[in-house]
Design a protein around this motif. Structure first.
Motif, PDB file in Angstrom:
ATOM      1  N   ASP A 148       0.818  -1.211   0.000  1.00 28.39           N
ATOM      2  CA  ASP A 148       0.000   0.000   0.000  1.00 28.39           C
ATOM      3  C   ASP A 148       0.851   1.260   0.000  1.00 28.39           C
ATOM      4  O   ASP A 148       0.463   2.292  -0.574  1.00 28.39           O
ATOM      5  N   GLY A 197       4.519   0.088  -3.023  1.00 26.56           N
ATOM      6  CA  GLY A 197       4.325  -0.625  -4.278  1.00 26.56           C
ATOM      7  C   GLY A 197       4.631  -2.108  -4.160  1.00 26.56           C
ATOM      8  O   GLY A 197       5.425  -2.542  -3.319  1.00 26.56           O
ATOM      9  N   GLY A 221       2.329  -5.387 -10.370  1.00 29.70           N
ATOM     10  CA  GLY A 221       2.074  -4.025  -9.916  1.00 29.70           C
ATOM     11  C   GLY A 221       1.905  -3.067 -11.079  1.00 29.70           C
ATOM     12  O   GLY A 221       1.070  -2.154 -11.042  1.00 29.70           O
ATOM     13  N   LEU A 222       2.682  -3.275 -12.134  1.00 32.43           N
ATOM     14  CA  LEU A 222       2.598  -2.426 -13.322  1.00 32.43           C
ATOM     15  C   LEU A 222       1.284  -2.648 -14.072  1.00 32.43           C
ATOM     16  O   LEU A 222       0.589  -1.695 -14.444  1.00 32.43           O
ATOM     17  N   LEU A 278      -1.998  -2.556 -11.011  1.00 31.61           N
ATOM     18  CA  LEU A 278      -2.100  -1.378 -10.150  1.00 31.61           C
ATOM     19  C   LEU A 278      -1.501  -0.115 -10.762  1.00 31.61           C
ATOM     20  O   LEU A 278      -1.503   0.934 -10.123  1.00 31.61           O
ATOM     21  N   GLN A 289       1.527   0.645 -11.137  1.00 33.07           N
ATOM     22  CA  GLN A 289       2.704   1.083 -10.378  1.00 33.07           C
ATOM     23  C   GLN A 289       3.933   0.886 -11.258  1.00 33.07           C
ATOM     24  O   GLN A 289       4.328  -0.248 -11.530  1.00 33.07           O
TER      25      GLN A 289
END
Length: 272
Positions: free
Chosen positions: A77, A80, A235-236, A239, A241
């Protein structure tokens, strides 16, 4: 092995999507209940026949499950998914290094620290709490490895893991009750957390058991290094990120050190 690792990391990314509604604490609580429900119904450990010698590591591991997942999701949170999982990955790497007394592994430990420094690039703007949470998740993962080894010697199959998951679910019960009373459990948030429980617990357990029937443990350990990379990708994709160049470099260094240590360890075991 790839499916197991991808399920774990993309499941964590899906769970992170519920942070806005129920936060990391709520996601962890739902995830523990889902994992325990599936494992307890499929494994059915004989809890009434467990001795005190079996129960104490099971209870401790249940607590480790809760702290590990909560600290990991807190790190996700704040800093990342890719960075959080890479810091968590220092746990099993530390266990492998601690088991060796060779000078070359001291160099590997130094290289891992360099990788973490490059990954984090600490400064006044660094999220200290997020980084500390990732490192705490790593310490819990190391504890998980040691406790699982002990439980594996005292229980059969997945009985210990299933029992520990039930302990973790019981510890999460107050959170479930409080959040339910507050009306924080929306359908999308519960669904995302439940999917995270399935993808991060049930699917990897099943696939890992299947894989280890055909793949040597050393090769499996080397392949585990793909987790930080897949975490960055998840994550990319899920999310949005985007890791900075220095973060990709830090991930690469930590992964390379883990591969080196695992290969060295397997060669040493073969020589013995």
């Amino acid at each position: 092995m790839l499916a197991s690792a991808a399920s774990n990391q993309f499941g964590a990314a899906v769970g992170a999507g519920a942070f806005a509604a129920i936060g990391p604490l709520g996601v962890v609580a739902v995830r523990q209940f889902v994992g325990a429900a599936v494992l307890m119904t499929t494994v059915r450990p004989p809890l009434r026949r467990f001795t005190r010698r079996q129960w104490w590591p099971v209870i401790v591991l249940g607590g480790v499950f809760v702290v590990m997942n909560l600290s990991l999701y807190t790190a996700v949170d704040r800093i990342g998914l890719g960075l959080a999982v890479t810091l968590e990955f220092l746990g099993p790497l530390g266990v492998a290094l601690a088991a060796s007394r060779r000078l070359v592994d001291v160099g590997a430990a130094i290289a891992a620290l360099i990788g973490v420094y490059v990954l984090v690039l600490p400064g006044p703007s660094s999220d200290v709490w997020g980084i500390a949470s990732g490192l705490l998740a790593g310490a819990c993962w190391a504890s998980y490895i040691l406790l699982s080894r002990l439980i594996g010697q005292r229980t059969e199959g997945l009985q210990g893991a299933a029992a520990s998951s039930s302990v973790a679910a019981a510890m999460s019960l107050p959170v479930i009750v409080i959040f339910a009373v507050q009306g924080r459990f929306t359908a999308p948030a519960v669904l995302a957390a439940a999917v995270a429980g399935l993808l991060c617990t049930v699917v990897p357990y099943a696939l890992d058991l299947l894989t280890l029937r055909f793949v040597p443990a050393a090769a499996f350990g080397v392949f585990m290094s793909v987790n930080p990379v897949l975490a960055a990708v998840a994550g990319l994709v899920v999310l949005a990120q985007v890791p900075a160049p220095h973060e990709w470099l830090g991930v690469a260094i930590v992964v390379a050190v883990n591969v080196w240590v695992t290969v060295r360890g397997s060669r040493g075991a073969a020589a013995v």
